[in-house]
Write an enzyme that holds these catalytic residues in place. Structure first.
Site, PDB file in Angstrom:
ATOM      1  N   LEU A  85       0.853  -1.149  -0.057  1.00  0.00           N
ATOM      2  CA  LEU A  85      -0.185   0.112  -0.041  1.00  0.00           C
ATOM      3  C   LEU A  85       0.670   1.175   0.037  1.00  0.00           C
ATOM      4  O   LEU A  85       2.080   1.196   0.708  1.00  0.00           O
ATOM      5  CB  LEU A  85      -0.825   0.102   1.291  1.00  0.00           C
ATOM      6  CG  LEU A  85      -1.936  -1.095   1.214  1.00  0.00           C
ATOM      7  CD1 LEU A  85      -2.849  -0.936   2.718  1.00  0.00           C
ATOM      8  CD2 LEU A  85      -3.115  -0.902   0.239  1.00  0.00           C
ATOM      9  N   ASP A  86       0.323   2.384  -0.458  1.00  0.00           N
ATOM     10  CA  ASP A  86       1.262   3.614  -0.624  1.00  0.00           C
ATOM     11  C   ASP A  86       1.694   4.012   0.816  1.00  0.00           C
ATOM     12  O   ASP A  86       0.549   3.736   1.638  1.00  0.00           O
ATOM     13  CB  ASP A  86       0.496   4.717  -1.426  1.00  0.00           C
ATOM     14  CG  ASP A  86       0.678   4.381  -2.843  1.00  0.00           C
ATOM     15  OD1 ASP A  86       1.454   3.531  -3.227  1.00  0.00           O
ATOM     16  OD2 ASP A  86      -0.419   5.011  -3.589  1.00  0.00           O
ATOM     17  N   LYS A  87       2.513   4.868   0.917  1.00  0.00           N
ATOM     18  CA  LYS A  87       2.929   5.302   2.481  1.00  0.00           C
ATOM     19  C   LYS A  87       1.401   6.120   3.129  1.00  0.00           C
ATOM     20  O   LYS A  87       1.295   5.999   4.018  1.00  0.00           O
ATOM     21  CB  LYS A  87       3.880   6.385   2.297  1.00  0.00           C
ATOM     22  CG  LYS A  87       4.133   7.055   3.550  1.00  0.00           C
ATOM     23  CD  LYS A  87       5.337   8.195   3.158  1.00  0.00           C
ATOM     24  CE  LYS A  87       5.663   8.999   4.290  1.00  0.00           C
ATOM     25  NZ  LYS A  87       6.810   9.837   4.160  1.00  0.00           N
ATOM     26  N   GLU A  88       0.664   6.844   2.008  1.00  0.00           N
ATOM     27  CA  GLU A  88      -0.310   7.539   2.454  1.00  0.00           C
ATOM     28  C   GLU A  88      -1.641   6.825   2.680  1.00  0.00           C
ATOM     29  O   GLU A  88      -2.910   7.468   3.259  1.00  0.00           O
ATOM     30  CB  GLU A  88      -0.337   8.957   1.655  1.00  0.00           C
ATOM     31  CG  GLU A  88       0.617   9.797   1.694  1.00  0.00           C
ATOM     32  CD  GLU A  88       1.689   9.487   0.750  1.00  0.00           C
ATOM     33  OE1 GLU A  88       1.435   8.576  -0.096  1.00  0.00           O
ATOM     34  OE2 GLU A  88       2.910  10.081   0.720  1.00  0.00           O
ATOM     35  N   THR A  89      -1.614   5.634   2.139  1.00  0.00           N
ATOM     36  CA  THR A  89      -3.053   4.841   2.019  1.00  0.00           C
ATOM     37  C   THR A  89      -3.172   4.103   3.735  1.00  0.00           C
ATOM     38  O   THR A  89      -2.245   3.767   4.064  1.00  0.00           O
ATOM     39  CB  THR A  89      -3.010   3.938   0.880  1.00  0.00           C
ATOM     40  OG1 THR A  89      -2.640   4.488  -0.400  1.00  0.00           O
ATOM     41  CG2 THR A  89      -4.482   3.161   0.873  1.00  0.00           C
TER      42      THR A  89
END
Length: 351
Positions: A142-146
């Protein structure tokens, strides 16, 4: 159907981090400082205190505090991060562990990254099972901000099996996203290849972008197929409008493929509806804070100059994993996401 709260993730994580830092590190862990070092540290703290102006508006204060919390997660001891992930474990059996990934924590390490999930998996495994537990294995990213559902495997064999399930599109993943604007039509599929390109601007940088294999003929107005970019990856996203209000929408997204930043790119460049808080993909030619409509700013009680602190509103909400008789999980969005839904008056559908 298993459900997880996750609603108080950020406030709970913040309190937990502070307590855990005190208990794990303790005052005795602080190295002795010489007088010169102590004086220098006091000067730095005083200087930082003078620079940081505390906003009078409560909404702006919350935005500023959220930005600070995101940085704190990169500064804690790895054992503290593992403890936070343990608290956010929402499902486990003899094969897998599923966590509710916090905002702002990268899955993999890299330059200027002190803490990441992959580095603390051995510690997390021992906390969940015993001191001789085999390190957990990543099955996807998952993306860092997700935020939201993330699957970990207890051994390499299970990890390989689950990765194959993801690769062969047998795992169903559903995300929630708050977007600016609403898609037209309100339900459909975006099937446009994606490629990474360098953006030439006053601050050169790289972004993922669309690489369609068709173009519109200016003479005849017909759609013509073109040669496919050999570096582009096939990307397919299904979407469905759940609610709309205040120039924003709540969308359910189902990525059929797993290209880097696929959901963010398809929404921003394919549907013209960038995700709220996605400052990277709200503009193509520059790196700048996302520009918000007046009605959105009013509902959020936010000034445009503070919009750069808005977090990405993208959450891995639901997951169906074909293991055994099938595992179906639902994870509520974090507190900041829920507050935004309430402020924008976006009605959340029943699961």
């Amino acid at each position: 159907m298993a459900a997880a709260s996750g609603g108080g993730l950020w406030l709970g994580a913040a309190v937990g981090l502070c307590r855990a830092v005190r208990s794990v590190c303790g005052r005795a862990a602080e190295p002795e400082l010489r007088a010169e070092q102590l004086a220098e540290r006091l000067r730095e703290r005083r200087s930082e205190g003078e620079k940081q102006e505390v906003p009078k508006d409560p909404a702006q204060r919350r935005v500023q505090e959220f930005a600070k919390l995101s940085k704190k997660l990169q500064q804690v001891h790895p054992n503290v991060l593992a403890k936070v992930l343990k608290q956010e474990t929402i499902y486990q059996n003899e094969e897998i562990v599923v966590i509710n990934k916090p905002y702002g924590i990268p899955v993999h390490g890299g330059p200027r990254i002190k803490n990441c999930i992959s580095d603390v998996l051995p510690v997390l495994a021992k906390m969940l099972e015993n001191m001789r537990a085999e390190p957990l294995h990543l099955c996807h990213r998952l993306d860092k901000e997700t935020t939201g559902l993330m699957v970990l495997a207890r051994n390499k064999e299970v990890a390989d099996k689950i990765r194959l399930l993801f690769k062969t599109r047998q795992v169903e993943k559903f995300y929630w996203a708050i977007s600016l604007g609403d898609p037209e039509p309100s339900e459909g599929t975006v099937e446009i290849p994606i490629v990474e390109r360098e953006v030439q601007s006053h601050q050169p940088h790289y972004k993922m972008t669309l690489a369609p294999n068709y173009r519109l003929s200016p003479e005849e107005g017909k759609v013509l197929r073109t040669r496919r970019n050999r570096h582009a990856e096939t990307a397919v996203t299904r979407y469905r409008l759940l609610a709309r209000s205040a120039a924003c929408s709540l969308l359910e997204l189902q990525p059929i493929t797993g290209v880097k930043h696929q959901l963010r790119v398809h929404l921003a460049y394919g549907l013209g509806c960038p995700i709220l808080g996605d400052h990277k993909y709200s503009h193509w030619s520059k790196l700048a804070p996302q520009k918000l409509p007046e009605i959105t700013l009013k509902r959020l009680k936010l000034e445009q100059s503070k919009a750069r602190h808005l977090p990405l509103h993208l959450h891995a909400h639901r997951l169906s994993l074909p293991l055994g008789q099938g595992i179906n999980l639902v994870c509520k969005p974090p507190l900041f996401f829920q507050k935004t839904l309430k402020k924008l008056e976006l009605e959340v559908p029943d699961d």
